[in-house]
Write a protein that holds these residues in place. Structure first.
Motif, mmCIF file in Angstrom:
data_model
loop_
_atom_site.group_PDB
_atom_site.id
_atom_site.type_symbol
_atom_site.label_atom_id
_atom_site.label_comp_id
_atom_site.label_asym_id
_atom_site.label_seq_id
_atom_site.Cartn_x
_atom_site.Cartn_y
_atom_site.Cartn_z
ATOM 1 N N SER A 50 0.790 -1.283 -0.151
ATOM 2 C CA SER A 50 -0.124 0.155 -0.215
ATOM 3 C C SER A 50 0.809 0.987 -0.007
ATOM 4 C CB SER A 50 -0.980 -0.053 1.201
ATOM 5 O OG SER A 50 -0.304 -0.194 2.468
ATOM 6 N N ARG A 51 0.152 2.336 -0.118
ATOM 7 C CA ARG A 51 0.995 3.426 0.108
ATOM 8 C C ARG A 51 1.607 3.978 1.405
ATOM 9 N NH1 ARG A 51 -3.855 7.212 -2.348
ATOM 10 N NH2 ARG A 51 -5.012 5.953 -0.915
ATOM 11 N N LYS A 52 2.313 4.980 1.511
ATOM 12 C CA LYS A 52 3.147 5.466 2.728
ATOM 13 C C LYS A 52 1.862 6.039 3.556
ATOM 14 C CE LYS A 52 6.608 8.598 4.559
ATOM 15 N NZ LYS A 52 7.796 9.446 4.461
#
Length: 374
Positions: A50-52
């Motif tokens: 997933s994203r940060k």
């Protein structure tokens, strides 16, 4: 206190705003009004890339698209603190990824080493195992690709298409006499073609091309016979097949193992480069020695090959880049060896071409015959 998140059930496109709670080894997913939507055992949870500052979770045994998404550094930290099994799984996953990256790097390095060193060393042995029919098919494929690469300059138009002409009969007779006794399984196909590139080369399977620009440079029958006998030597020793395997690298090994040597995996893309590719020094010496052996049976000087290479190399940059000097580099030791070999030949033999035949050969591409004899 519940942790805010988003829930995708994996069955519909609807996204639910949910609260997440940890109860007795289970992640409980509840809607905003407190209704329970799902229970996922924490032992079955796994993190999805997933994203940060975002954590995406899935669970074994759930629909493939089912996800819980938690956003924000603080909430992600709370989930990881509440569910230490995720941290351990992430650590294990990172370890697997590192091991996979190291394995892939080592494998790539092994392939590169095999391509640069292993395959060229084995190319000669592999070439001897290739069935002659496969090699002929490869040669035809390379010839087609080579002709396509020269299409802008007119392709490889044969200078004299009549096989019964005086010139072609003389060349065929010489080539057959040259390869006689070598044990080669191939029927030679020698073609004098129109080209501005002063070169000559042999393809796998018995095809030999002699370019008209090189024929124009040949001043004596000895020079022509020396180059032609040299190229026939490459055919006899299957150097073309060896070069293709070495150039194609591991793809050639795979093709050989799979039985695909019809020109797809090995010869693909080589037509454009075969003209300016060079054989190894050992291959050149073998072909020189072969030409000298032919000269012992036919009255010509194999050192004429060196004279022609030197003359072509004195031309412009284009000629030096793609001509006989580039593809058949004339080292000092090779030149000296040719001189020694020329001294070992007997005298008083029947010359390879009569004056009439040599005149016809010189004129076969449209240029008037330049009558010069040894």
């Amino acid at each position: 206190m519940s942790i805010a998140g988003r829930f995708h059930d994996g069955l519909t496109a609807q996204v639910h705003a949910v609260g997440l709670d940890h109860e007795a080894g289970t992640l409980v997913i509840r809607s905003g009004d407190g209704a329970e939507l799902a229970r996922w055992p924490t032992a079955e949870l796994f993190a999805v890339p997933s994203r940060k500052h975002e954590l995406r979770l899935g669970a074994n045994g759930q629909p493939s698209g089912a996800r819980v998404v938690v956003s924000g550094r603080e909430d992600v930290g709370r989930v990881l603190a509440t569910l230490p099994v995720l941290t351990e799984k992430r650590r294990q996953q990172t370890g697997r990824e590192i091991r996979l990256a190291v394995t892939a790097t080592v494998a790539l390095a092994a392939v590169i080493v095999a391509y640069l060193y292993g395959v060229p060393l084995l190319a000669g042995r592999i070439a001897g195992l290739v069935p002659p029919a496969w090699e002929q098919s490869l040669g035809e494929t390379v010839a087609r690709q080579m002709e396509a690469s020269l299409s802008e300059s007119g392709g490889l138009a044969v200078c004299d298409p009549d096989p019964d002409s005086l010139a072609n009969r003389a060349i065929t007779r010489f080539a057959n006499a040259a390869i006689e006794g070598s044990g080669s399984p191939f029927q030679l196909d020698v073609r004098v073609v129109k080209s501005d590139i002063p070169n000559a080369f042999a393809l796998p399977g018995g095809q030999v091309f002699f370019f008209s620009a090189l024929l124009d440079q040949a001043e004596t029958p000895d020079e022509f016979a020396g180059v032609l006998a040299h190229e026939v030597g490459h055919v006899a020793y299957r150097h073309g097949m060896e070069q293709l395997i070495s150039t194609a690298g591991t793809g050639a090994l795979i093709g050989f193992i799979l039985g695909d040597m019809t020109g797809i995996s090995v010869a693909a893309g080589l037509g454009a480069t075969i003209i300016d590719a060079r054989f190894s020094r050992d291959a050149e010496r073998q072909a020189d020695a072969f030409a000298a052996q032919v000269a012992e049976r036919m009255d010509f000087n194999p050192a004429g090959l060196a004279d022609l290479i030197n003359r072509v190399g004195a031309d412009d940059d284009f000629a030096r880049a793609l001509a006989l000097l580039s593809t058949h580099p004339l080292t000092e030791d090779r030149k000296a060896a040719l001189e020694v070999l020329s001294q070992q030949r007997p005298t008083g033999l029947e010359p390879p071409f009569t004056t009439a035949e040599w005149t016809a050969i010189q004129a076969m591409c449209g240029a008037p015959g330049k009558i010069k004899r040894k």
